[in-house]
Design a protein around this motif. Structure first.
Motif, PDB file in Angstrom:
ATOM      1  N   VAL A 100     -14.064   2.354  -2.717  1.00 57.06           N
ATOM      2  CA  VAL A 100     -14.236   3.615  -1.991  1.00 57.06           C
ATOM      3  C   VAL A 100     -12.919   4.033  -1.348  1.00 57.06           C
ATOM      4  O   VAL A 100     -12.512   5.197  -1.423  1.00 57.06           O
ATOM      5  CB  VAL A 100     -15.341   3.482  -0.919  1.00 57.06           C
ATOM      6  N   VAL A 101     -12.240   3.078  -0.720  1.00 54.35           N
ATOM      7  CA  VAL A 101     -10.950   3.391  -0.100  1.00 54.35           C
ATOM      8  C   VAL A 101      -9.968   3.894  -1.154  1.00 54.35           C
ATOM      9  O   VAL A 101      -9.238   4.865  -0.941  1.00 54.35           O
ATOM     10  CB  VAL A 101     -10.379   2.155   0.623  1.00 54.35           C
ATOM     11  N   ARG A 102      -9.963   3.237  -2.308  1.00 52.95           N
ATOM     12  CA  ARG A 102      -9.079   3.645  -3.408  1.00 52.95           C
ATOM     13  C   ARG A 102      -9.339   5.097  -3.794  1.00 52.95           C
ATOM     14  O   ARG A 102      -8.407   5.909  -3.893  1.00 52.95           O
ATOM     15  CB  ARG A 102      -9.320   2.743  -4.607  1.00 52.95           C
ATOM     16  N   ASP A 103     -10.619   5.447  -4.007  1.00 51.99           N
ATOM     17  CA  ASP A 103     -10.954   6.803  -4.433  1.00 51.99           C
ATOM     18  C   ASP A 103     -10.625   7.827  -3.355  1.00 51.99           C
ATOM     19  O   ASP A 103     -10.161   8.937  -3.657  1.00 51.99           O
ATOM     20  CB  ASP A 103     -12.436   6.892  -4.796  1.00 51.99           C
ATOM     21  N   LEU A 104     -10.859   7.465  -2.102  1.00 47.96           N
ATOM     22  CA  LEU A 104     -10.560   8.385  -1.014  1.00 47.96           C
ATOM     23  C   LEU A 104      -9.058   8.626  -0.884  1.00 47.96           C
ATOM     24  O   LEU A 104      -8.623   9.751  -0.629  1.00 47.96           O
ATOM     25  CB  LEU A 104     -11.115   7.830   0.304  1.00 47.96           C
ATOM     26  N   VAL A 105      -8.283   7.580  -1.084  1.00 47.01           N
ATOM     27  CA  VAL A 105      -6.828   7.729  -0.995  1.00 47.01           C
ATOM     28  C   VAL A 105      -6.313   8.646  -2.090  1.00 47.01           C
ATOM     29  O   VAL A 105      -5.558   9.595  -1.835  1.00 47.01           O
ATOM     30  CB  VAL A 105      -6.126   6.357  -1.065  1.00 47.01           C
ATOM     31  N   TYR A 106      -6.725   8.385  -3.334  1.00 46.89           N
ATOM     32  CA  TYR A 106      -6.225   9.204  -4.433  1.00 46.89           C
ATOM     33  C   TYR A 106      -6.751  10.635  -4.345  1.00 46.89           C
ATOM     34  O   TYR A 106      -6.032  11.587  -4.665  1.00 46.89           O
ATOM     35  CB  TYR A 106      -6.580   8.569  -5.774  1.00 46.89           C
ATOM     36  N   GLY A 107      -7.989  10.800  -3.905  1.00 43.14           N
ATOM     37  CA  GLY A 107      -8.510  12.144  -3.708  1.00 43.14           C
ATOM     38  C   GLY A 107      -7.758  12.878  -2.612  1.00 43.14           C
ATOM     39  O   GLY A 107      -7.456  14.073  -2.731  1.00 43.14           O
ATOM     40  N   GLY A 108      -7.433  12.151  -1.529  1.00 42.80           N
ATOM     41  CA  GLY A 108      -6.672  12.750  -0.450  1.00 42.80           C
ATOM     42  C   GLY A 108      -5.282  13.167  -0.882  1.00 42.80           C
ATOM     43  O   GLY A 108      -4.773  14.219  -0.477  1.00 42.80           O
ATOM     44  N   VAL A 135       0.838  -1.198   0.000  1.00 43.55           N
ATOM     45  CA  VAL A 135       0.000   0.000   0.000  1.00 43.55           C
ATOM     46  C   VAL A 135       0.875   1.250   0.000  1.00 43.55           C
ATOM     47  O   VAL A 135       0.661   2.180  -0.788  1.00 43.55           O
ATOM     48  CB  VAL A 135      -0.935   0.013   1.229  1.00 43.55           C
ATOM     49  N   ARG A 136       1.874   1.273   0.860  1.00 42.61           N
ATOM     50  CA  ARG A 136       2.734   2.453   0.958  1.00 42.61           C
ATOM     51  C   ARG A 136       3.457   2.714  -0.361  1.00 42.61           C
ATOM     52  O   ARG A 136       3.602   3.870  -0.780  1.00 42.61           O
ATOM     53  CB  ARG A 136       3.766   2.280   2.073  1.00 42.61           C
ATOM     54  N   PHE A 137       3.896   1.663  -1.025  1.00 43.39           N
ATOM     55  CA  PHE A 137       4.627   1.845  -2.277  1.00 43.39           C
ATOM     56  C   PHE A 137       3.749   2.503  -3.337  1.00 43.39           C
ATOM     57  O   PHE A 137       4.176   3.441  -4.020  1.00 43.39           O
ATOM     58  CB  PHE A 137       5.144   0.500  -2.791  1.00 43.39           C
ATOM     59  N   VAL A 138       2.510   2.024  -3.473  1.00 44.01           N
ATOM     60  CA  VAL A 138       1.608   2.592  -4.474  1.00 44.01           C
ATOM     61  C   VAL A 138       1.321   4.055  -4.149  1.00 44.01           C
ATOM     62  O   VAL A 138       1.332   4.925  -5.037  1.00 44.01           O
ATOM     63  CB  VAL A 138       0.299   1.793  -4.552  1.00 44.01           C
ATOM     64  N   VAL A 139       1.077   4.352  -2.873  1.00 42.37           N
ATOM     65  CA  VAL A 139       0.803   5.731  -2.466  1.00 42.37           C
ATOM     66  C   VAL A 139       2.020   6.612  -2.713  1.00 42.37           C
ATOM     67  O   VAL A 139       1.912   7.722  -3.237  1.00 42.37           O
ATOM     68  CB  VAL A 139       0.399   5.774  -0.975  1.00 42.37           C
ATOM     69  N   TRP A 140       3.180   6.115  -2.350  1.00 42.87           N
ATOM     70  CA  TRP A 140       4.420   6.896  -2.519  1.00 42.87           C
ATOM     71  C   TRP A 140       4.698   7.209  -3.979  1.00 42.87           C
ATOM     72  O   TRP A 140       5.049   8.337  -4.324  1.00 42.87           O
ATOM     73  CB  TRP A 140       5.580   6.114  -1.915  1.00 42.87           C
ATOM     74  N   ARG A 141       4.507   6.222  -4.853  1.00 40.80           N
ATOM     75  CA  ARG A 141       4.758   6.450  -6.275  1.00 40.80           C
ATOM     76  C   ARG A 141       3.804   7.505  -6.833  1.00 40.80           C
ATOM     77  O   ARG A 141       4.181   8.333  -7.666  1.00 40.80           O
ATOM     78  CB  ARG A 141       4.619   5.147  -7.062  1.00 40.80           C
ATOM     79  N   HIS A 142       2.558   7.484  -6.378  1.00 47.87           N
ATOM     80  CA  HIS A 142       1.598   8.477  -6.849  1.00 47.87           C
ATOM     81  C   HIS A 142       1.986   9.877  -6.361  1.00 47.87           C
ATOM     82  O   HIS A 142       1.910  10.853  -7.115  1.00 47.87           O
ATOM     83  CB  HIS A 142       0.198   8.122  -6.369  1.00 47.87           C
ATOM     84  N   LEU A 143       2.401   9.970  -5.126  1.00 46.70           N
ATOM     85  CA  LEU A 143       2.853  11.252  -4.593  1.00 46.70           C
ATOM     86  C   LEU A 143       4.056  11.775  -5.355  1.00 46.70           C
ATOM     87  O   LEU A 143       4.179  12.975  -5.606  1.00 46.70           O
ATOM     88  CB  LEU A 143       3.213  11.103  -3.106  1.00 46.70           C
ATOM     89  N   LYS A 144       4.957  10.872  -5.723  1.00 44.42           N
ATOM     90  CA  LYS A 144       6.163  11.281  -6.443  1.00 44.42           C
ATOM     91  C   LYS A 144       5.830  11.918  -7.785  1.00 44.42           C
ATOM     92  O   LYS A 144       6.589  12.756  -8.290  1.00 44.42           O
ATOM     93  CB  LYS A 144       7.093  10.082  -6.641  1.00 44.42           C
ATOM     94  N   GLU A 145       4.715  11.535  -8.389  1.00 42.56           N
ATOM     95  CA  GLU A 145       4.300  12.152  -9.640  1.00 42.56           C
ATOM     96  C   GLU A 145       4.109  13.655  -9.447  1.00 42.56           C
ATOM     97  O   GLU A 145       4.528  14.462 -10.285  1.00 42.56           O
ATOM     98  CB  GLU A 145       2.997  11.530 -10.141  1.00 42.56           C
ATOM     99  N   PHE A 146       3.476  14.032  -8.352  1.00 42.42           N
ATOM    100  CA  PHE A 146       3.238  15.442  -8.074  1.00 42.42           C
ATOM    101  C   PHE A 146       4.538  16.173  -7.748  1.00 42.42           C
ATOM    102  O   PHE A 146       4.709  17.335  -8.118  1.00 42.42           O
ATOM    103  CB  PHE A 146       2.257  15.588  -6.908  1.00 42.42           C
TER     104      PHE A 146
END
Length: 240
Positions: A161-169, A93-104
């Protein structure tokens, strides 16, 4: 005798020129934004006349969509491949979140274009870029589904729902970067989001965890509602 080889050669040159145009467009759009970028500026960066661009792309808008797709697709593929070698629910989970953050963090200009200039409009739905972004967001959902099936997550939590909330957050937290008003610590925020998600949805034995989960979901739902309202307002202004 050389005639049979001329067609593939011209084809390869055409593909190379198309890639050059897309790369130049990525740089110009990212630096100037969609409104201030021009086909003339992109052509100048490639070293061709403006009319040469229209041999490959019918419009500036079409070129924008392809530039964004070409930017994201390799990153999504790399995330998918690296994720396959990571074990443990929290780590994945952390890896996917981190990679998405790195895009920004790494390319706020392109992320700003996708959020403000592409996603709110009709030509985004069903586009190749749309499919790439769907694949990106499905990565987290798959991790959560796998974890639930393995008994490592609390059953019954809607993973979509969790997926959408995470990416929206993530988009909400990264707004400082998109607006040019600050930076984001991708490592710290990835830890915080992962703790927030798993602290509420991983296998829980204490009754009070129900209340924590509901509070966390309500908090993230408010973030998504704010982002949705902002996107609709921007879409309405664009239409006028």
């Amino acid at each position: 005798m050389n005639a049979p080889h001329s067609q593939p050669t011209r084809g390869r040159r055409g593909e190379d020129r198309r890639r050059e145009i897309v790369q130049a467009a990525r740089e110009v759009f990212s630096a100037r934004g969609y409104g201030d970028a021009s086909m003339a500026a992109i052509a100048e960066k490639v070293g061709v006349v403006e009319g040469a661009l229209y041999k490959h792309f019918g419009s500036k808008r079409e070129l924008l969509l392809e530039a964004a797709r070409a930017h994201l697709a390799p990153n999504v593929a790399a995330t998918r491949e690296e994720l396959a070698g990571i074990s443990g629910v929290r780590n994945r989970v952390r890896f996917v979140v981190w990679r998405h953050l790195k895009e920004f963090v790494d390319d706020p200009g392109m992320c700003r274009l996708i959020i403000q200039e592409i996603r709110p409009y009709d030509d985004y739905r069903g586009s190749a870029l749309h499919e790439v972004i769907r694949e990106s967001t499905r990565l987290l959902e798959r991790v959560l589904v796998e974890a639930e099936h393995a008994g490592e997550l609390r059953p019954g939590v809607p993973t979509a729902v969790v997926r959408d909330l995470v990416y929206g957050g993530i988009e909400h937290l990264a707004f400082r970067v998109l607006s040019g008003r600050g930076t984001v610590d991708a490592d710290l925020i990835a830890d915080q989001i992962t703790d927030l998600v798993l602290g509420g949805v991983e296998g829980a034995s204490k009754p009070e965890s129900d209340g924590r989960l509901e509070a966390q979901i309500r908090r993230l739902e408010r973030v998504v509602e704010e982002l949705s309202a902002t996107a609709k307002q921007k879409g309405s202004r664009h239409g006028t």
